[in-house]
Design a protein around this motif. Structure first.
Motif, PDB file in Angstrom:
ATOM      1  N   VAL A  45       0.794  -1.237   0.000  1.00 23.39           N
ATOM      2  CA  VAL A  45       0.000   0.000   0.000  1.00 23.39           C
ATOM      3  C   VAL A  45       0.823   1.283   0.000  1.00 23.39           C
ATOM      4  CG1 VAL A  45      -1.986  -1.131   1.067  1.00 23.39           C
ATOM      5  CG2 VAL A  45      -0.357   0.088   2.519  1.00 23.39           C
ATOM      6  N   PHE A  46       2.046   1.239   0.546  1.00 27.20           N
ATOM      7  CA  PHE A  46       2.803   2.491   0.625  1.00 27.20           C
ATOM      8  C   PHE A  46       3.306   2.972  -0.722  1.00 27.20           C
ATOM      9  CE2 PHE A  46       3.310   2.017   5.379  1.00 27.20           C
ATOM     10  CZ  PHE A  46       2.594   3.163   5.669  1.00 27.20           C
ATOM     11  N   THR A  47       3.274   2.088  -1.723  1.00 26.99           N
ATOM     12  CA  THR A  47       3.725   2.518  -3.047  1.00 26.99           C
ATOM     13  C   THR A  47       2.582   2.562  -4.067  1.00 26.99           C
ATOM     14  OG1 THR A  47       4.302   0.222  -3.531  1.00 26.99           O
ATOM     15  CG2 THR A  47       6.079   1.655  -2.746  1.00 26.99           C
ATOM     16  N   ASP A  48       1.368   2.250  -3.613  1.00 23.91           N
ATOM     17  CA  ASP A  48       0.225   2.203  -4.528  1.00 23.91           C
ATOM     18  C   ASP A  48      -0.976   2.922  -3.908  1.00 23.91           C
ATOM     19  OD1 ASP A  48      -2.140   1.412  -5.941  1.00 23.91           O
ATOM     20  OD2 ASP A  48      -1.103  -0.372  -6.693  1.00 23.91           O
ATOM     21  N   LYS A  49      -1.231   4.123  -4.404  1.00 22.84           N
ATOM     22  CA  LYS A  49      -2.282   4.981  -3.831  1.00 22.84           C
ATOM     23  C   LYS A  49      -3.652   4.299  -3.873  1.00 22.84           C
ATOM     24  CE  LYS A  49      -3.656   9.438  -2.834  1.00 22.84           C
ATOM     25  NZ  LYS A  49      -4.747   8.992  -1.983  1.00 22.84           N
ATOM     26  N   GLU A  50      -3.950   3.597  -4.966  1.00 24.59           N
ATOM     27  CA  GLU A  50      -5.266   2.939  -5.091  1.00 24.59           C
ATOM     28  C   GLU A  50      -5.451   1.846  -4.044  1.00 24.59           C
ATOM     29  OE1 GLU A  50      -6.785   1.534  -8.923  1.00 24.59           O
ATOM     30  OE2 GLU A  50      -6.006   3.391  -9.805  1.00 24.59           O
ATOM     31  N   LEU A  51      -4.403   1.055  -3.839  1.00 26.18           N
ATOM     32  CA  LEU A  51      -4.486  -0.004  -2.824  1.00 26.18           C
ATOM     33  C   LEU A  51      -4.590   0.600  -1.423  1.00 26.18           C
ATOM     34  CD1 LEU A  51      -1.958  -2.762  -4.002  1.00 26.18           C
ATOM     35  CD2 LEU A  51      -4.454  -2.809  -4.120  1.00 26.18           C
ATOM     36  N   LEU A  52      -3.847   1.684  -1.187  1.00 25.23           N
ATOM     37  CA  LEU A  52      -3.908   2.365   0.110  1.00 25.23           C
ATOM     38  C   LEU A  52      -5.329   2.887   0.358  1.00 25.23           C
ATOM     39  CD1 LEU A  52      -2.412   3.409   2.650  1.00 25.23           C
ATOM     40  CD2 LEU A  52      -1.869   5.470   1.360  1.00 25.23           C
ATOM     41  N   ASP A  53      -5.904   3.516  -0.661  1.00 23.94           N
ATOM     42  CA  ASP A  53      -7.287   4.005  -0.541  1.00 23.94           C
ATOM     43  C   ASP A  53      -8.255   2.848  -0.293  1.00 23.94           C
ATOM     44  OD1 ASP A  53      -6.386   6.570  -0.909  1.00 23.94           O
ATOM     45  OD2 ASP A  53      -6.986   6.703  -3.020  1.00 23.94           O
ATOM     46  N   GLY A  54      -8.012   1.739  -0.967  1.00 28.93           N
ATOM     47  CA  GLY A  54      -8.869   0.559  -0.787  1.00 28.93           C
ATOM     48  C   GLY A  54      -8.795   0.025   0.634  1.00 28.93           C
ATOM     49  N   LEU A  55      -7.556  -0.071   1.153  1.00 32.47           N
ATOM     50  CA  LEU A  55      -7.359  -0.560   2.521  1.00 32.47           C
ATOM     51  C   LEU A  55      -8.012   0.383   3.522  1.00 32.47           C
ATOM     52  CD1 LEU A  55      -5.953  -2.689   4.353  1.00 32.47           C
ATOM     53  CD2 LEU A  55      -3.979  -1.156   4.421  1.00 32.47           C
ATOM     54  N   ASN A  56      -7.784   1.693   3.326  1.00 33.42           N
ATOM     55  CA  ASN A  56      -8.398   2.682   4.218  1.00 33.42           C
ATOM     56  C   ASN A  56      -9.919   2.607   4.165  1.00 33.42           C
ATOM     57  OD1 ASN A  56      -5.958   3.610   5.143  1.00 33.42           O
ATOM     58  ND2 ASN A  56      -5.819   5.275   3.670  1.00 33.42           N
ATOM     59  N   GLY A  57     -10.457   2.317   2.980  1.00 35.02           N
ATOM     60  CA  GLY A  57     -11.913   2.200   2.815  1.00 35.02           C
ATOM     61  C   GLY A  57     -12.497   1.018   3.573  1.00 35.02           C
ATOM     62  N   ILE A  58     -11.661   0.027   3.859  1.00 35.17           N
ATOM     63  CA  ILE A  58     -12.100  -1.135   4.657  1.00 35.17           C
ATOM     64  C   ILE A  58     -11.985  -0.812   6.147  1.00 35.17           C
ATOM     65  CG2 ILE A  58     -11.531  -3.530   5.302  1.00 35.17           C
ATOM     66  CD1 ILE A  58     -10.341  -3.773   2.364  1.00 35.17           C
ATOM     67  N   ILE A  59     -10.835  -0.235   6.518  1.00 35.60           N
ATOM     68  CA  ILE A  59     -10.517  -0.088   7.943  1.00 35.60           C
ATOM     69  C   ILE A  59     -11.180   1.130   8.597  1.00 35.60           C
ATOM     70  CG2 ILE A  59      -8.626   0.304   9.579  1.00 35.60           C
ATOM     71  CD1 ILE A  59      -6.918  -1.475   7.691  1.00 35.60           C
ATOM     72  N   HIS A  60     -11.155   2.289   7.920  1.00 36.01           N
ATOM     73  CA  HIS A  60     -11.642   3.512   8.578  1.00 36.01           C
ATOM     74  C   HIS A  60     -13.112   3.457   9.012  1.00 36.01           C
ATOM     75  CE1 HIS A  60      -7.804   5.264   8.276  1.00 36.01           C
ATOM     76  NE2 HIS A  60      -7.817   5.412   6.969  1.00 36.01           N
ATOM     77  N   PRO A  61     -14.011   2.955   8.173  1.00 33.49           N
ATOM     78  CA  PRO A  61     -15.407   2.888   8.647  1.00 33.49           C
ATOM     79  C   PRO A  61     -15.558   1.994   9.886  1.00 33.49           C
ATOM     80  CG  PRO A  61     -15.298   2.615   6.256  1.00 33.49           C
ATOM     81  CD  PRO A  61     -13.882   2.561   6.780  1.00 33.49           C
ATOM     82  N   ALA A  62     -14.818   0.876   9.917  1.00 32.63           N
ATOM     83  CA  ALA A  62     -14.893  -0.041  11.063  1.00 32.63           C
ATOM     84  C   ALA A  62     -14.356   0.627  12.328  1.00 32.63           C
ATOM     85  CB  ALA A  62     -14.112  -1.319  10.764  1.00 32.63           C
ATOM     86  N   VAL A  63     -13.262   1.368  12.185  1.00 32.21           N
ATOM     87  CA  VAL A  63     -12.689   2.083  13.327  1.00 32.21           C
ATOM     88  C   VAL A  63     -13.662   3.164  13.807  1.00 32.21           C
ATOM     89  CG1 VAL A  63     -10.827   3.647  14.050  1.00 32.21           C
ATOM     90  CG2 VAL A  63     -10.276   1.585  12.762  1.00 32.21           C
ATOM     91  N   GLY A  64     -14.319   3.840  12.858  1.00 31.58           N
ATOM     92  CA  GLY A  64     -15.302   4.876  13.210  1.00 31.58           C
ATOM     93  C   GLY A  64     -16.420   4.328  14.085  1.00 31.58           C
ATOM     94  N   VAL A  65     -16.926   3.159  13.723  1.00 31.42           N
ATOM     95  CA  VAL A  65     -18.000   2.510  14.496  1.00 31.42           C
ATOM     96  C   VAL A  65     -17.474   2.127  15.883  1.00 31.42           C
ATOM     97  CG1 VAL A  65     -19.447   0.432  14.629  1.00 31.42           C
ATOM     98  CG2 VAL A  65     -19.264   1.681  12.469  1.00 31.42           C
ATOM     99  N   HIS A  66     -16.282   1.538  15.913  1.00 30.73           N
ATOM    100  CA  HIS A  66     -15.678   1.117  17.177  1.00 30.73           C
ATOM    101  C   HIS A  66     -15.442   2.314  18.092  1.00 30.73           C
ATOM    102  CE1 HIS A  66     -12.385  -0.366  19.845  1.00 30.73           C
ATOM    103  NE2 HIS A  66     -13.107  -1.459  19.812  1.00 30.73           N
TER     104      HIS A  66
END
Length: 195
Positions: free
Chosen positions: A72-93
């Motif tokens: 993810v650190f070298t691929d913006k799309e993958l980083l955005d994809g990973l963040n799109g999975i993790i951030h909403p879950a963290v927000g709920v938590h």
């Protein structure tokens, strides 16, 4: 309850500032630590990450952080994809965690607070900053990585200037005693904010 966001670029010392607030009795939610726990324990998150990054993203011991970071650190799309999975879950938590706190304000420490839109759920934001050269040296020492790797990570985050414009308070973290004094002053200010 008032929610104070705490953010800063890699190597700025936001974890140090978070510990200072914690010492003053303020509940501090460390988004990266909670995200790591959720990556280990939440089956829905695991399957979404495997779908995004492949089977190698997990070993039998949990997430393979080195592999995930290298992707993810070298691929913006993958980083955005990973963040799109993790951030909403963290927000709920985080919202669930807030219901268990009984103080005037809480601090949510997140490296990518602005990038993830998490600042919209905060009543005010503190930015921790330090000169780039200081940040690079800190991360090289802390993580044992090359200067180039650190600069790559810095390039993947918003610039300090962009974050500064959106922040309510800025702490320049170059001298620990001075930083501690500033945190003490800020604590008084935040303790008197109107809900």
């Amino acid at each position: 309850m008032i929610v104070i966001g705490l953010t800063g670029g890699i190597g700025s010392g936001k974890s140090t500032v978070a510990r200072m607030f914690s010492k003053l009795g303020v509940p501090v939610y460390i988004a990266d630590i909670e995200a790591a726990k959720l990556m280990r324990t939440d089956p829905a998150i695991k399957s979404a990450i495997v779908a995004l990054l492949g089977e190698s993203a997990y070993t039998e011991n949990g997430p393979d952080n080195a592999y995930i970071a290298s992707k993810v650190f070298t691929d913006k799309e993958l980083l955005d994809g990973l963040n799109g999975i993790i951030h909403p879950a963290v927000g709920v938590h985080f919202k669930q965690w807030c219901t268990q706190q009984h103080t005037h304000y809480v601090v949510k420490e997140a490296a990518v607070l602005f990038e993830s839109g998490g600042d919209r759920e905060c009543d005010a934001v503190i930015l921790v900053t330090a000169p780039e050269e200081t940040r690079v040296k800190r991360v090289m020492q802390r993580d044992g990585v090359s200067r180039e790797k650190v600069l790559q990570r810095i390039d993947n985050q918003w610039s300090e200037a962009r974050k500064e414009v959106l922040s309510d308070y800025v702490i320049v973290n170059t001298d620990l005693e001075q930083t501690e004094r500033e945190v003490g002053v800020l604590h008084k200010v935040l303790s008197n904010l109107k809900v």
